[in-house]
Write an enzyme that holds these catalytic residues in place. Structure first.
Site, PDB file in Angstrom:
ATOM      1  N   SER A  15     111.362  60.987 112.717  1.00  0.00           N
ATOM      2  CA  SER A  15     110.274  61.052 113.705  1.00  0.00           C
ATOM      3  C   SER A  15     109.691  62.456 113.834  1.00  0.00           C
ATOM      4  O   SER A  15     108.607  62.646 114.366  1.00  0.00           O
ATOM      5  CB  SER A  15     110.778  60.577 115.071  1.00  0.00           C
ATOM      6  OG  SER A  15     111.650  61.544 115.620  1.00  0.00           O
ATOM      7  N   TYR A 162     129.212  72.285 110.182  1.00  0.00           N
ATOM      8  CA  TYR A 162     127.982  71.937 109.453  1.00  0.00           C
ATOM      9  C   TYR A 162     128.201  72.050 107.942  1.00  0.00           C
ATOM     10  O   TYR A 162     127.828  71.158 107.173  1.00  0.00           O
ATOM     11  CB  TYR A 162     126.877  72.883 109.921  1.00  0.00           C
ATOM     12  CG  TYR A 162     125.494  72.564 109.394  1.00  0.00           C
ATOM     13  CD1 TYR A 162     124.753  71.504 109.927  1.00  0.00           C
ATOM     14  CD2 TYR A 162     124.917  73.331 108.391  1.00  0.00           C
ATOM     15  CE1 TYR A 162     123.478  71.224 109.457  1.00  0.00           C
ATOM     16  CE2 TYR A 162     123.648  73.058 107.919  1.00  0.00           C
ATOM     17  CZ  TYR A 162     122.926  72.009 108.463  1.00  0.00           C
ATOM     18  OH  TYR A 162     121.664  71.726 107.992  1.00  0.00           O
ATOM     19  N   LYS A 166     127.947  69.040 105.155  1.00  0.00           N
ATOM     20  CA  LYS A 166     126.963  69.052 104.065  1.00  0.00           C
ATOM     21  C   LYS A 166     127.644  69.089 102.694  1.00  0.00           C
ATOM     22  O   LYS A 166     127.154  68.500 101.737  1.00  0.00           O
ATOM     23  CB  LYS A 166     126.003  70.231 104.236  1.00  0.00           C
ATOM     24  CG  LYS A 166     125.118  70.124 105.484  1.00  0.00           C
ATOM     25  CD  LYS A 166     124.289  68.851 105.502  1.00  0.00           C
ATOM     26  CE  LYS A 166     123.252  68.835 106.628  1.00  0.00           C
ATOM     27  NZ  LYS A 166     122.417  67.632 106.614  1.00  0.00           N
ATOM     28  N   ILE A 195     114.298  76.298 106.729  1.00  0.00           N
ATOM     29  CA  ILE A 195     113.022  75.584 106.848  1.00  0.00           C
ATOM     30  C   ILE A 195     112.577  75.654 108.308  1.00  0.00           C
ATOM     31  O   ILE A 195     113.401  75.490 109.228  1.00  0.00           O
ATOM     32  CB  ILE A 195     113.195  74.096 106.426  1.00  0.00           C
ATOM     33  CG1 ILE A 195     113.921  73.978 105.067  1.00  0.00           C
ATOM     34  CG2 ILE A 195     111.850  73.384 106.404  1.00  0.00           C
ATOM     35  CD1 ILE A 195     113.249  74.602 103.888  1.00  0.00           C
TER      36      ILE A 195
HETATM   37  P1  NAP Z   1     115.230  68.571 113.455  1.00  0.00           P
HETATM   38  O1  NAP Z   1     113.821  69.006 113.540  1.00  0.00           O
HETATM   39  O2  NAP Z   1     116.188  68.957 114.509  1.00  0.00           O
HETATM   40  O3  NAP Z   1     115.246  66.981 113.243  1.00  0.00           O
HETATM   41  C1  NAP Z   1     116.449  66.278 113.140  1.00  0.00           C
HETATM   42  C2  NAP Z   1     116.155  64.804 113.191  1.00  0.00           C
HETATM   43  O4  NAP Z   1     117.416  64.095 113.163  1.00  0.00           O
HETATM   44  C3  NAP Z   1     115.444  64.400 114.462  1.00  0.00           C
HETATM   45  O5  NAP Z   1     114.496  63.404 114.164  1.00  0.00           O
HETATM   46  C4  NAP Z   1     116.583  63.843 115.299  1.00  0.00           C
HETATM   47  O6  NAP Z   1     116.202  62.855 116.236  1.00  0.00           O
HETATM   48  C5  NAP Z   1     117.413  63.178 114.237  1.00  0.00           C
HETATM   49  N1  NAP Z   1     118.742  62.873 114.734  1.00  0.00           N
HETATM   50  C6  NAP Z   1     119.633  63.706 115.339  1.00  0.00           C
HETATM   51  N2  NAP Z   1     120.721  63.020 115.684  1.00  0.00           N
HETATM   52  C7  NAP Z   1     120.526  61.734 115.298  1.00  0.00           C
HETATM   53  C8  NAP Z   1     121.299  60.565 115.368  1.00  0.00           C
HETATM   54  N3  NAP Z   1     122.514  60.538 115.934  1.00  0.00           N
HETATM   55  N4  NAP Z   1     120.782  59.416 114.867  1.00  0.00           N
HETATM   56  C9  NAP Z   1     119.557  59.406 114.308  1.00  0.00           C
HETATM   57  N5  NAP Z   1     118.782  60.486 114.212  1.00  0.00           N
HETATM   58  C10 NAP Z   1     119.260  61.643 114.704  1.00  0.00           C
HETATM   59  O7  NAP Z   1     115.902  69.097 112.117  1.00  0.00           O
HETATM   60  P2  NAP Z   1     115.341  69.321 110.646  1.00  0.00           P
HETATM   61  O8  NAP Z   1     115.322  70.770 110.401  1.00  0.00           O
HETATM   62  O9  NAP Z   1     114.113  68.511 110.413  1.00  0.00           O
HETATM   63  O10 NAP Z   1     116.580  68.728 109.818  1.00  0.00           O
HETATM   64  C11 NAP Z   1     116.493  67.560 109.004  1.00  0.00           C
HETATM   65  C12 NAP Z   1     117.647  67.577 108.021  1.00  0.00           C
HETATM   66  O11 NAP Z   1     117.533  68.729 107.174  1.00  0.00           O
HETATM   67  C13 NAP Z   1     119.019  67.696 108.683  1.00  0.00           C
HETATM   68  O12 NAP Z   1     119.960  66.909 107.973  1.00  0.00           O
HETATM   69  C14 NAP Z   1     119.374  69.159 108.519  1.00  0.00           C
HETATM   70  O13 NAP Z   1     120.762  69.387 108.512  1.00  0.00           O
HETATM   71  C15 NAP Z   1     118.735  69.438 107.168  1.00  0.00           C
HETATM   72  N6  NAP Z   1     118.488  70.859 106.925  1.00  0.00           N
HETATM   73  C16 NAP Z   1     117.621  71.573 107.697  1.00  0.00           C
HETATM   74  C17 NAP Z   1     117.417  72.920 107.427  1.00  0.00           C
HETATM   75  C18 NAP Z   1     116.472  73.769 108.230  1.00  0.00           C
HETATM   76  O14 NAP Z   1     116.437  74.988 107.979  1.00  0.00           O
HETATM   77  N7  NAP Z   1     115.680  73.210 109.150  1.00  0.00           N
HETATM   78  C19 NAP Z   1     118.103  73.533 106.379  1.00  0.00           C
HETATM   79  C20 NAP Z   1     118.983  72.798 105.617  1.00  0.00           C
HETATM   80  C21 NAP Z   1     119.160  71.444 105.895  1.00  0.00           C
HETATM   81  P3  NAP Z   1     115.736  63.210 117.764  1.00  0.00           P
HETATM   82  O15 NAP Z   1     114.308  63.555 117.639  1.00  0.00           O
HETATM   83  O16 NAP Z   1     115.982  61.950 118.506  1.00  0.00           O
HETATM   84  O17 NAP Z   1     116.608  64.337 118.240  1.00  0.00           O
END
Ligand code: NAP
Length: 254
Positions: A15, A162, A166, A195
């Site tokens: 979302s 974390y 991962k 990111i």
């Molecule tokens: P984000 O903006 O915090 O979004 C995380 C998403 O996961 C949100 O839509 C959240 O839903 C959802 N979520 C959290 N808990 C959940 C649950 N129990 N069931 C279903 N959905 C859930 O984070 P993002 O940066 O886009 O991260 C996306 C992925 O990329 C993650 O796996 C993260 O570990 C990975 N990642 C991110 C980065 C970075 O630098 N941003 C780097 C490496 C990896 P709600 O809106 O309801 O909270």
């Protein structure tokens, strides 16, 4: 994968952030319908949110659905796949993207902080892959992309939970890729670097600067940088790739 054919995708945590960018890129490139499964607290209006994303995509005929499900719960993952069958007629692409951080030095980390990260980041991948693989095996086609992290490759102080989750996703990806290859279900992982999303919004300027010293491309990534590589892995161009981990990180890990 057939050139020009339209597919049906589920993106967990789709979302907002990286997940939303993936959902939109898949819809623009090779999907006729996409579903985000999310908890979306506190905004619970899934239909409204799906309609807004559909409008943002702006391609006639592309359908966007939202489904409320906690990715850490197996029965909710099964319910999502069932909803995808009912609303989209099946599922061809699964992107396991839902994830959280609960950072703390190990000395101070609580059991709850460890468990919640493992359950939402790693067990969710088991839940959704197990729920979606049966129809994929039956139709002899599927593409699964798991969103890991560079932290799962190199570790990070304050993120033992974390990093473990991962690294687990990476091991899971390679094992299930071997199990499903003969059924034309390809499973790959992406390891994003830093990111710009809500997850990294908490970093202050000093922390950002320090992080960027380790990024040869000298910028933080955008959600679209990840989404484009996911779309590649779900395109015919990647038909001969499975069990791989692609770091999309501005050169941090090389
Ligand atoms: P984000 O903006 O915090 O979004 C995380 C998403 O996961 C949100 O839509 C959240 O839903 C959802 N979520 C959290 N808990 C959940 C649950 N129990 N069931 C279903 N959905 C859930 O984070 P993002 O940066 O886009 O991260 C996306 C992925 O990329 C993650 O796996 C993260 O570990 C990975 N990642 C991110 C980065 C970075 O630098 N941003 C780097 C490496 C990896 P709600 O809106 O309801 O909270």
């Amino acid at each position: 994968m057939e050139e020009g054919r339209k597919y049906r995708a589920i993106v967990t945590g789709g979302s907002r952030g990286i997940g939303k960018a993936i959902l939109m890129e898949l819809a623009k490139r090779n999907c006729e319908s996409v579903m985000f499964s999310d908890i979306m607290v506190p905004d619970d209006d899934f239909e409204k949110h799906a309609a807004e994303i559909q409008k943002e995509i702006g391609i006639e005929g592309v359908k966007v659905y939202g489904f409320k499900a906690d990715a850490s719960k197996f029965d909710e993952a099964e319910a999502t796949v069932q909803a995808a069958n009912e609303k989209m007629g099946g599922v061809d692409i699964l992107v396991n993207n839902a994830g959280i951080t609960r950072d703390n030095l190990l000395l101070r980390m609580s059991e709850a902080e460890f468990d919640s990260v493992i359950n939402i980041n790693l067990k969710s991948v088991f839940n959704y892959t197990k729920a979606a693989m049966k129809p994929m095996i039956k139709q002899r086609f599927g593409r699964i992309v798991n969103i890991a992290s560079v932290v799962g490759l190199i570790g990070n102080p304050g993120q033992t939970n974390y990093a473990a989750s991962k690294a687990g996703v990476i091991g899971f990806t390679k094992s299930v890729a071997r199990e499903l290859a003969s059924r034309n279900v390809n499973v790959n992982a992406i390891a994003p670097g830093f990111i710009e999303t809500n997850m990294t919004a908490k970093l202050n300027d000093q922390q950002r600067e320090a992080l960027l010293t380790n990024v040869p491309l000298k910028r933080m990534g955008q959600p679209e940088d990840i989404a484009k590589v996911v779309a590649f892995l779900c395109s015919p161009d990647a038909d001969y790739m499975t069990g791989q981990v692609l770091a999309v990180d501005g050169g941090m890990v090389m």
